[in-house]
Each structure stands twice: as C-alpha cells, then as structure tokens.
Scaffold this motif. Structure first.
Motif, PDB file in Angstrom:
ATOM      1  N   GLN A 216       0.828  -1.210   0.000  1.00  0.00           N
ATOM      2  CA  GLN A 216       0.000   0.000   0.000  1.00  0.00           C
ATOM      3  C   GLN A 216       0.866   1.265   0.000  1.00  0.00           C
ATOM      4  N   GLY A 217       2.178   1.085  -0.071  1.00  0.00           N
ATOM      5  CA  GLY A 217       3.104   2.216  -0.072  1.00  0.00           C
ATOM      6  C   GLY A 217       3.440   2.724   1.322  1.00  0.00           C
ATOM      7  N   LEU A 218       3.233   1.886   2.324  1.00  0.00           N
ATOM      8  CA  LEU A 218       3.482   2.281   3.709  1.00  0.00           C
ATOM      9  C   LEU A 218       4.775   1.661   4.224  1.00  0.00           C
ATOM     10  N   THR A 219       5.409   2.358   5.127  1.00  0.00           N
ATOM     11  CA  THR A 219       6.570   1.848   5.837  1.00  0.00           C
ATOM     12  C   THR A 219       6.099   1.388   7.205  1.00  0.00           C
ATOM     13  N   VAL A 220       6.562   0.227   7.644  1.00  0.00           N
ATOM     14  CA  VAL A 220       6.191  -0.308   8.952  1.00  0.00           C
ATOM     15  C   VAL A 220       7.412  -0.268   9.862  1.00  0.00           C
ATOM     16  N   LEU A 221       7.262   0.411  10.987  1.00  0.00           N
ATOM     17  CA  LEU A 221       8.301   0.479  12.008  1.00  0.00           C
ATOM     18  C   LEU A 221       7.824  -0.338  13.206  1.00  0.00           C
ATOM     19  N   ARG A 222       8.572  -1.373  13.541  1.00  0.00           N
ATOM     20  CA  ARG A 222       8.221  -2.220  14.680  1.00  0.00           C
ATOM     21  C   ARG A 222       9.098  -1.852  15.867  1.00  0.00           C
ATOM     22  N   ILE A 223       8.446  -1.665  16.998  1.00  0.00           N
ATOM     23  CA  ILE A 223       9.152  -1.338  18.233  1.00  0.00           C
ATOM     24  C   ILE A 223       8.699  -2.336  19.290  1.00  0.00           C
ATOM     25  N   ALA A 224       9.644  -2.954  19.954  1.00  0.00           N
ATOM     26  CA  ALA A 224       9.317  -3.913  21.007  1.00  0.00           C
ATOM     27  C   ALA A 224       8.800  -3.170  22.238  1.00  0.00           C
ATOM     28  N   ASN A 225       7.819  -3.769  22.893  1.00  0.00           N
ATOM     29  CA  ASN A 225       7.288  -3.172  24.127  1.00  0.00           C
ATOM     30  C   ASN A 225       8.389  -2.903  25.144  1.00  0.00           C
ATOM     31  N   ILE A 226       9.361  -3.795  25.194  1.00  0.00           N
ATOM     32  CA  ILE A 226      10.445  -3.634  26.164  1.00  0.00           C
ATOM     33  C   ILE A 226      11.242  -2.353  25.884  1.00  0.00           C
ATOM     34  N   ASP A 227      11.315  -1.959  24.601  1.00  0.00           N
ATOM     35  CA  ASP A 227      12.007  -0.704  24.271  1.00  0.00           C
ATOM     36  C   ASP A 227      11.209   0.509  24.757  1.00  0.00           C
ATOM     37  N   ILE A 228       9.888   0.411  24.706  1.00  0.00           N
ATOM     38  CA  ILE A 228       9.054   1.496  25.253  1.00  0.00           C
ATOM     39  C   ILE A 228       9.274   1.577  26.761  1.00  0.00           C
ATOM     40  N   ASP A 229       9.351   0.423  27.424  1.00  0.00           N
ATOM     41  CA  ASP A 229       9.533   0.389  28.873  1.00  0.00           C
ATOM     42  C   ASP A 229      10.923   0.831  29.314  1.00  0.00           C
ATOM     43  N   ARG A 230      11.945   0.402  28.593  1.00  0.00           N
ATOM     44  CA  ARG A 230      13.319   0.615  29.068  1.00  0.00           C
ATOM     45  C   ARG A 230      14.077   1.738  28.373  1.00  0.00           C
ATOM     46  N   ASN A 231      13.631   2.107  27.172  1.00  0.00           N
ATOM     47  CA  ASN A 231      14.355   3.131  26.417  1.00  0.00           C
ATOM     48  C   ASN A 231      13.356   4.008  25.660  1.00  0.00           C
TER      49      ASN A 231
END
Length: 120
Positions: A87-102
């Motif tokens: 669809q012309g989109l870029t997907v950025l995946r972020i781990a929950n642990i990165d939200i919690d720790r960084n």
C-alpha cells in the motif's frame, strides 16, 4: 491516496483504543498525541488494524509484545507487513520492552524515520 479498509473493523478499532496496552498508552499520551504531524491510533487498513498511523509520512508504527516473536505470529506479521508495504506504507516495529526501558530512544527512532520518509 486513500487506503482500503473493511468497515466492520471500525468498531473493533474503537474498542482497541479503549483497551490499549500500557506501552501503547505511554507512546500515545507521552509522545505521538502531541507530535507535530498527526498520528492516528488503531487505524483500520485493509483487513488489519495498525497500532499507529501517520498519513503524511505514510508510516505505520507497531508495538510488539513477546507474543510477536513466536513462529505463528512472526508469519502473520510478515504477511501483514507485506500487505502494508504494498500500500506504499513503511512499517516500524518497536518492542514493548524498548518502550519500557528506552522510551526516549524509541521516540528518537520514530522522529528519525518520519524525517527520512518526508525527505523521500
């Protein structure tokens, strides 16, 4: 360019907004809600609901808990990402642990990707 979506998913997306994970709420209320470009939460695209979407940057952000690293989930995520990319989109995946720790690092990565996409 509008994106396809299945109308019945709208009610499910509303429900997911109300039942957001701690990490989704943290990213939304402490960063994306006030980001200079508009982001949407739990956006229906095709047969999927993505965690966050920025139309201007054509960016999808997915927060991944530990279940995303299991074989079945990895295959599902790959299929989903392929559809979104088509669809012309870029997907950025972020781990929950990165939200919690960084959290600051995760926000910096989002900002970096948004700026790269806007330059393209």
């Amino acid at each position: 360019m509008s994106l396809p979506y299945e109308h019945p998913l709208i009610d499910r997306a509303k429900c997911l907004r109300k039942e957001a994970t701690r990490q989704e709420n943290h990213l939304w209320y402490d960063y994306l809600k006030y980001y200079p470009l508009r982001f949407q939460r739990q956006k229906a695209i095709g047969n999927y609901i993505v965690d966050f979407y920025c139309h201007r940057a054509r960016l999808v952000i997915e927060l991944d808990g530990s279940q995303h690293y299991e074989d079945d989930a990895s295959l599902y995520d790959a299929k989903r990402t392929a559809f979104l990319n088509a669809q012309g989109l870029t997907v950025l995946r972020i781990a929950n642990i990165d939200i919690d720790r960084n959290f600051d690092g995760a926000c910096m990565e989002i900002d970096k990707v948004v700026h790269e996409l806007l330059k393209a």
